[in-house]
Design a protein around this motif. Structure first.
Motif, PDB file in Angstrom:
ATOM      1  N   LYS A   1       0.826  -1.211   0.000  1.00  0.00           N
ATOM      2  CA  LYS A   1       0.000   0.000   0.000  1.00  0.00           C
ATOM      3  C   LYS A   1       0.862   1.263   0.000  1.00  0.00           C
ATOM      4  CE  LYS A   1      -3.738   2.577   0.870  1.00  0.00           C
ATOM      5  NZ  LYS A   1      -4.833   2.830  -0.078  1.00  0.00           N
ATOM      6  N   GLU A   2       2.050   1.195   0.602  1.00  0.00           N
ATOM      7  CA  GLU A   2       2.943   2.353   0.647  1.00  0.00           C
ATOM      8  C   GLU A   2       3.492   2.686  -0.737  1.00  0.00           C
ATOM      9  OE1 GLU A   2       5.948   1.562   3.515  1.00  0.00           O
ATOM     10  OE2 GLU A   2       4.528   1.177   5.155  1.00  0.00           O
ATOM     11  N   THR A   3       3.677   1.658  -1.562  1.00  0.00           N
ATOM     12  CA  THR A   3       4.203   1.854  -2.921  1.00  0.00           C
ATOM     13  C   THR A   3       3.090   2.069  -3.929  1.00  0.00           C
ATOM     14  OG1 THR A   3       6.060   0.405  -2.365  1.00  0.00           O
ATOM     15  CG2 THR A   3       5.698   0.852  -4.698  1.00  0.00           C
ATOM     16  N   TYR A   4       1.946   1.461  -3.650  1.00  0.00           N
ATOM     17  CA  TYR A   4       0.810   1.528  -4.577  1.00  0.00           C
ATOM     18  C   TYR A   4      -0.389   2.167  -3.867  1.00  0.00           C
ATOM     19  CZ  TYR A   4       3.522  -1.891  -7.273  1.00  0.00           C
ATOM     20  OH  TYR A   4       4.511  -2.536  -7.988  1.00  0.00           O
ATOM     21  N   PRO A   5      -0.438   3.491  -3.822  1.00  0.00           N
ATOM     22  CA  PRO A   5      -1.561   4.161  -3.138  1.00  0.00           C
ATOM     23  C   PRO A   5      -2.909   3.921  -3.816  1.00  0.00           C
ATOM     24  CG  PRO A   5      -0.205   5.749  -4.342  1.00  0.00           C
ATOM     25  CD  PRO A   5       0.531   4.453  -4.365  1.00  0.00           C
ATOM     26  N   GLU A   6      -2.895   3.405  -5.039  1.00  0.00           N
ATOM     27  CA  GLU A   6      -4.153   3.109  -5.734  1.00  0.00           C
ATOM     28  C   GLU A   6      -4.866   1.887  -5.167  1.00  0.00           C
ATOM     29  OE1 GLU A   6      -0.769   1.437  -8.400  1.00  0.00           O
ATOM     30  OE2 GLU A   6      -1.125   3.134  -7.073  1.00  0.00           O
ATOM     31  N   ILE A   7      -4.215   1.189  -4.239  1.00  0.00           N
ATOM     32  CA  ILE A   7      -4.830   0.008  -3.618  1.00  0.00           C
ATOM     33  C   ILE A   7      -5.903   0.441  -2.622  1.00  0.00           C
ATOM     34  CG2 ILE A   7      -4.463  -1.921  -2.024  1.00  0.00           C
ATOM     35  CD1 ILE A   7      -1.698  -2.289  -3.168  1.00  0.00           C
ATOM     36  N   TYR A   8      -7.050  -0.215  -2.708  1.00  0.00           N
ATOM     37  CA  TYR A   8      -8.065  -0.152  -1.648  1.00  0.00           C
ATOM     38  C   TYR A   8      -8.311  -1.599  -1.253  1.00  0.00           C
ATOM     39  CZ  TYR A   8     -12.456   0.706   0.823  1.00  0.00           C
ATOM     40  OH  TYR A   8     -13.433   0.763   1.791  1.00  0.00           O
ATOM     41  N   ALA A   9      -7.942  -1.950  -0.042  1.00  0.00           N
ATOM     42  CA  ALA A   9      -7.945  -3.360   0.355  1.00  0.00           C
ATOM     43  C   ALA A   9      -8.932  -3.636   1.486  1.00  0.00           C
ATOM     44  CB  ALA A   9      -6.546  -3.800   0.767  1.00  0.00           C
ATOM     45  N   ILE A  10      -9.574  -4.786   1.404  1.00  0.00           N
ATOM     46  CA  ILE A  10     -10.560  -5.228   2.391  1.00  0.00           C
ATOM     47  C   ILE A  10     -10.173  -6.634   2.831  1.00  0.00           C
ATOM     48  CG2 ILE A  10     -12.999  -5.747   2.802  1.00  0.00           C
ATOM     49  CD1 ILE A  10     -13.574  -3.839   0.363  1.00  0.00           C
ATOM     50  N   LYS A  11     -10.191  -6.858   4.138  1.00  0.00           N
ATOM     51  CA  LYS A  11      -9.836  -8.175   4.666  1.00  0.00           C
ATOM     52  C   LYS A  11     -11.013  -8.795   5.400  1.00  0.00           C
ATOM     53  CE  LYS A  11      -6.760 -10.488   8.006  1.00  0.00           C
ATOM     54  NZ  LYS A  11      -6.664 -11.714   7.199  1.00  0.00           N
TER      55      LYS A  11
ATOM     56  N   ALA B   1     -37.689 -10.560   2.419  1.00  0.00           N
ATOM     57  CA  ALA B   1     -36.348 -11.127   2.559  1.00  0.00           C
ATOM     58  C   ALA B   1     -35.363 -10.058   3.028  1.00  0.00           C
ATOM     59  CB  ALA B   1     -35.890 -11.716   1.227  1.00  0.00           C
ATOM     60  N   SER B   2     -34.495 -10.434   3.960  1.00  0.00           N
ATOM     61  CA  SER B   2     -33.447  -9.519   4.423  1.00  0.00           C
ATOM     62  C   SER B   2     -32.205  -9.712   3.570  1.00  0.00           C
ATOM     63  CB  SER B   2     -33.120  -9.805   5.894  1.00  0.00           C
ATOM     64  OG  SER B   2     -32.699 -11.143   6.054  1.00  0.00           O
ATOM     65  N   ASP B   3     -31.236  -8.870   3.768  1.00  0.00           N
ATOM     66  CA  ASP B   3     -30.004  -8.930   2.991  1.00  0.00           C
ATOM     67  C   ASP B   3     -29.276 -10.240   3.242  1.00  0.00           C
ATOM     68  OD1 ASP B   3     -27.805  -8.314   1.520  1.00  0.00           O
ATOM     69  OD2 ASP B   3     -27.011  -6.828   2.915  1.00  0.00           O
ATOM     70  N   LYS B   4     -28.865 -10.906   2.137  1.00  0.00           N
ATOM     71  CA  LYS B   4     -28.172 -12.180   2.257  1.00  0.00           C
ATOM     72  C   LYS B   4     -26.682 -12.004   2.495  1.00  0.00           C
ATOM     73  CE  LYS B   4     -29.795 -13.432  -1.739  1.00  0.00           C
ATOM     74  NZ  LYS B   4     -30.899 -12.508  -1.935  1.00  0.00           N
ATOM     75  N   ASN B   5     -26.156 -10.837   2.154  1.00  0.00           N
ATOM     76  CA  ASN B   5     -24.714 -10.654   2.163  1.00  0.00           C
ATOM     77  C   ASN B   5     -24.261  -9.893   3.402  1.00  0.00           C
ATOM     78  OD1 ASN B   5     -23.700 -11.911  -0.242  1.00  0.00           O
ATOM     79  ND2 ASN B   5     -24.895 -10.406  -1.379  1.00  0.00           N
ATOM     80  N   ASN B   6     -24.023 -10.620   4.470  1.00  0.00           N
ATOM     81  CA  ASN B   6     -23.474 -10.074   5.696  1.00  0.00           C
ATOM     82  C   ASN B   6     -22.148 -10.760   5.969  1.00  0.00           C
ATOM     83  OD1 ASN B   6     -24.983  -7.993   6.847  1.00  0.00           O
ATOM     84  ND2 ASN B   6     -26.594  -9.413   7.446  1.00  0.00           N
ATOM     85  N   TYR B   7     -21.042 -10.031   5.829  1.00  0.00           N
ATOM     86  CA  TYR B   7     -19.725 -10.626   5.998  1.00  0.00           C
ATOM     87  C   TYR B   7     -18.947  -9.837   7.049  1.00  0.00           C
ATOM     88  CZ  TYR B   7     -21.150 -12.458   1.481  1.00  0.00           C
ATOM     89  OH  TYR B   7     -21.853 -13.067   0.471  1.00  0.00           O
ATOM     90  N   GLN B   8     -18.181 -10.563   7.846  1.00  0.00           N
ATOM     91  CA  GLN B   8     -17.370  -9.940   8.880  1.00  0.00           C
ATOM     92  C   GLN B   8     -16.085  -9.393   8.268  1.00  0.00           C
ATOM     93  OE1 GLN B   8     -18.124  -9.451  12.188  1.00  0.00           O
ATOM     94  NE2 GLN B   8     -20.173 -10.157  11.591  1.00  0.00           N
ATOM     95  N   ILE B   9     -15.969  -8.073   8.223  1.00  0.00           N
ATOM     96  CA  ILE B   9     -14.777  -7.439   7.668  1.00  0.00           C
ATOM     97  C   ILE B   9     -13.864  -7.036   8.813  1.00  0.00           C
ATOM     98  CG2 ILE B   9     -13.912  -5.437   6.394  1.00  0.00           C
ATOM     99  CD1 ILE B   9     -16.496  -5.539   4.745  1.00  0.00           C
ATOM    100  N   GLU B  10     -12.620  -7.517   8.769  1.00  0.00           N
ATOM    101  CA  GLU B  10     -11.686  -7.260   9.858  1.00  0.00           C
ATOM    102  C   GLU B  10     -10.963  -5.926   9.696  1.00  0.00           C
ATOM    103  OE1 GLU B  10      -7.706  -9.331  11.852  1.00  0.00           O
ATOM    104  OE2 GLU B  10      -8.975 -10.467  10.478  1.00  0.00           O
ATOM    105  N   LYS B  11     -10.492  -5.648   8.456  1.00  0.00           N
ATOM    106  CA  LYS B  11      -9.732  -4.417   8.225  1.00  0.00           C
ATOM    107  C   LYS B  11     -10.028  -3.857   6.844  1.00  0.00           C
ATOM    108  CE  LYS B  11      -5.686  -5.579  11.090  1.00  0.00           C
ATOM    109  NZ  LYS B  11      -4.204  -5.797  11.071  1.00  0.00           N
ATOM    110  N   VAL B  12      -9.871  -2.563   6.725  1.00  0.00           N
ATOM    111  CA  VAL B  12      -9.972  -1.873   5.441  1.00  0.00           C
ATOM    112  C   VAL B  12      -8.850  -0.841   5.387  1.00  0.00           C
ATOM    113  CG1 VAL B  12     -11.348  -0.367   3.958  1.00  0.00           C
ATOM    114  CG2 VAL B  12     -12.474  -2.154   5.299  1.00  0.00           C
ATOM    115  N   ILE B  13      -8.087  -0.847   4.300  1.00  0.00           N
ATOM    116  CA  ILE B  13      -7.016   0.158   4.152  1.00  0.00           C
ATOM    117  C   ILE B  13      -7.119   0.808   2.770  1.00  0.00           C
ATOM    118  CG2 ILE B  13      -5.445  -0.942   5.763  1.00  0.00           C
ATOM    119  CD1 ILE B  13      -3.909  -2.060   3.369  1.00  0.00           C
TER     120      ILE B  13
END
Length: 316
Positions: A55-65, A304-316
């Motif tokens: 991420k320090e070299t490539y600021p165009e990265i948006y990352a989700i974990k 129907a409720s939203d099917k897509n509920n995911y636990q996201i740990e980090k976002v940078i």
């Protein structure tokens, strides 16, 4: 922004530096404004730690974990939600998809006003255990979906107009059938592009036998959902009515046959002594259950409720 490149990944630590350098080179050569959305699907090999460094070299990265492994569909769905580019490109992180294809895909989406372009790997560098099921699924999907001009529905390298990815929901393991989801959502300008497929350079394939079974079940599911998700009573109700009235007619016929035999003084069997009576009884019960299933499905589909509920740990 011109392009969002969405890259779902799971344990691909070795390929990430080369992939990002390749994408940057192509984007700079064609003067694209772009972002790279990387979705780490619970990797355990240090992929996320490397992304934080890159991420320090490539600021165009948006990352989700993700906190754990949810699967490729979940990663794509979250990546689509985060994408902001006018054209969205998806590709796998294993270097088997070439970033050199990005300019052609981008230009075709813009110039031909297409909704979706699916890559077509005419020459594949995969084992027979992977290519044979893929061919079978592609043939079945073409038949069931009516999308006759695609040869490779499951190719990871695809291009989308932004409106498409913002109006479809990818869940379960439906990433194999995104063109079908797009068509059901009303995006019908779908085409394919022959792309180069590279041999795997690092790591091992994530393909297993379970995907063969899951792929078949997903195909049936996507067909049913696309055709009946908004009107499940049409499917269950029609089957239930046919079964109920079929059984009812048989019972009426058995009763009339007994009454006619009595009227003529002929020998007869009690209605309940005949196997056909129990078949008719089962048909009536099954028919009633199917009708109730359709009614309940109608209620569920409307609430129907939203099917897509995911636990996201980090976002940078």
């Amino acid at each position: 922004m011109d392009i969002s490149v969405v890259v779902p990944l799971y344990n691909e630590v070795e390929s990430l530096p080369e992939l990002l350098a390749w994408i940057r080179r192509v984007a700079n050569e064609h003067h694209f404004t772009y972002e790279v959305i990387m979705v780490d699907d619970g990797s355990t090999d240090g992929s996320w730690q490397l992304i934080e460094v890159l991420k320090e070299t490539y600021p165009e990265i948006y990352a989700i974990k993700f906190r754990r492994n949810y699967g490729k569909s979940a990663a794509l769905n979250v990546g689509f939600a985060a994408a902001s580019g006018e054209v969205v490109i998806t590709m796998d992180a294993d270097l088997q998809d070439s970033p050199d294809e990005i300019p052609v895909l981008h230009n075709r989406i813009k110039e031909e006003k297409l909704d979706l372009i699916s890559g077509y790997k005419q020459k594949r560098h995969d084992p027979l255990t992977k290519t044979l099921p893929t061919k079978l699924f592609n043939a079945a999907t073409r038949k069931m979906s009516g999308i006759k001009n695609l040869h490779d529905f499951n190719c990871g390298l695809k291009a989308y107009r932004k409106d498409v990815i913002k109006n479809i929901e990818v869940y379960g393991e439906m990433h194999r059938y995104i063109p079908v989801l797009a068509k059901w959502a009303g995006f019908t300008r779908i085409d394919e592009q022959v792309v180069k497929h590279y041999p795997r350079k690092y790591g091992t394939t994530k393909f297993g036998f379970s995907r063969f079974v899951n792929g078949f079940l997903d195909l049936l599911s996507i067909f049913f959902v696309g055709k009946f998700s908004k009107r499940p009573m049409h499917f269950f109700g029609s089957m239930g009515v046919l079964s109920f009235f079929g059984g009812f007619i048989i019972i009426v016929w058995l009763i009339l046959d007994k009454l006619i035999s009595i009227a003529h003084g002929s020998a007869y069997r009690n209605v309940t002594d005949q196997p056909l009576f129990y078949i008719a009884l089962v048909a009536i019960i099954v028919g009633s259950q199917l009708f109730l299933t359709g009614f309940i499905s109608e209620l569920v589909s409307r609430n129907a409720s939203d099917k897509n509920n995911y636990q996201i740990e980090k976002v940078i």
